[in-house]
Design an enzyme around this catalytic site. Structure first.
Site, PDB file in Angstrom:
ATOM      1  CB  THR A   1     -31.581  14.993  29.223  1.00  0.00           C
ATOM      2  OG1 THR A   1     -30.746  15.866  29.956  1.00  0.00           O
ATOM      3  CG2 THR A   1     -32.114  15.703  28.011  1.00  0.00           C
TER       4      THR A   1
ATOM      5  N   GLY B   1     -23.307  16.280  30.356  1.00  0.00           N
ATOM      6  CA  GLY B   1     -23.475  17.416  29.453  1.00  0.00           C
ATOM      7  C   GLY B   1     -22.180  18.106  29.058  1.00  0.00           C
TER       8      GLY B   1
END
Ligand code: ASP
Length: 330
Positions: free
Chosen positions: A197, A251
């Site tokens: 990310t 995540g």
């Protein structure tokens, strides 16, 4: 007015074998991080808001194929791209997010428009794209997000018959002599410990903070899977009273720990400083559920922390009036 204005960015965390990581690959990552910091630093130096600085930084990181966001995002199990992004303004606690968008060139710009022009906080899928279209944002053919390196990662991931975390496929690719693509440096990476990310946090000249996060998610993810990146409180959070946070990592674990908000909450409720709160989340709380990765955070006084529980994290920060600092390893 404070003089502590600063921008910090990340481009993912993981385990990187230093000795065999090609130096030109390292140099390329440093150069990209540096360029993004210089651009965002200028926004702050010119009196721009923290919100504008993090939007600019993440937009540039989305455009760079080295990172798993925007152009260069990973592939889903269906061979498509589903992009997630979020942004939050610490001055007003306003936030915007989009998930599962497929044709919006810069998901972070769509998230910013949600923050500014919608009464809602988050749009997903078709509704997110309809909103972005109505806002006149730039759309691209889905092929824009394709890079050969990510495509090969995906093919290798499919061969492995399991969802993989971002650059995991690159590790396999490095073992595969047939795979040669300059778009993704062949640094050796531990197959279970790499994330990708991108994100930015900033404090502006006026003492306001903001955070932004954007991702392609994880390689070979199921359609409709959403991670922490677009979730306010999990992968992104900002409040002038405490801090601004952007996360990268596994995540699902960051969601379960409400990781970004936990940093702010510890400051508010436990009365600890930014560094102690951020380190507790990354080094103590996330590891309890095998949460791997890191985060970047700033407070309104200009303190910056960039903790990670992996061996490396692409990261950097730049204070107004000072030279940018970039790093990959500990
Ligand atoms: N946190 C991201 C996700 O779960 C992955 C990453 O950081 O690379 O979608």
């Amino acid at each position: 007015m404070t003089t502590k204005a600063v921008i910090a960015i990340h481009g993912g965390a993981g385990t990187i074998v230093r000795a065999s990581m090609a130096s030109d690959a390292q140099a390329r990552y440093h150069a990209e991080l540096h360029a993004v910091l210089v651009a965002a630093q200028k926004v702050l130096a010119d009196g721009g808001s923290a919100l504008d600085a993090v939007t600019q930084a993440v937009r540039l990181l989305e455009d760079c194929p080295l990172f798993n966001a925007g152009h260069g995002a990973v592939f889903t199990s269906a061979g498509t791209h589903e992009l997630d992004a979020s942004i939050m303004d610490g001055r007003t606690l306003e936030a915007g997010a989009v998930s599962c968008v497929k044709r919006v060139r810069n998901p972070i710009v769509a998230a910013r428009h949600v923050l500014e022009y919608s009464e809602h906080v988050m749009f997903t899928g078709e509704g997110a794209e309809a909103f972005a279209q109505a806002q006149g944002l730039e759309f691209v053919d889905p092929s824009y997000f394709h890079t050969d390196a990510r495509y090969r990662q995906w093919q290798l991931a499919r061969e492995q018959q399991r969802a993989m975390l971002d650059h995991d496929g690159a590790a396999l690719a490095a073992q595969n002599e047939a795979v040669k693509d300059d778009a993704l440096p062949h640094e050796p990476i531990d197959p279970n410990k790499k994330f990708g990310t991108v994100g930015a946090v900033a404090v502006d000249l006026y003492g306001h903070v903001a955070a932004a996060t954007s991702t392609g998610g994880i390689t070979n993810k199921q359609l409709g899977r959403v991670g922490d990146a677009p979730l306010i409180g999990a992968g992104c959070y900002a409040d002038d009273a405490t801090c601004a946070v952007s996360a990268t990592g596994s995540g699902e674990m960051f969601m379960r720990m409400v990781a970004a908000y936990d940093v702010a909450a510890q400051m508010a409720y436990r009365g600890v400083a930014l560094e102690e709160a951020a380190n507790d989340v990354v080094m103590n709380r996330l590891p309890r559920i095998d949460g791997r990765g890191g985060l970047i955070a700033v407070d309104a006084h200009g303190n910056v922390v960039l903790p990670f529980n992996t061996e490396g994290m692409y990261r950097g920060y730049a204070r107004v009036g000072e030279a940018p600092v970039t790093a990959i390893y500990r």
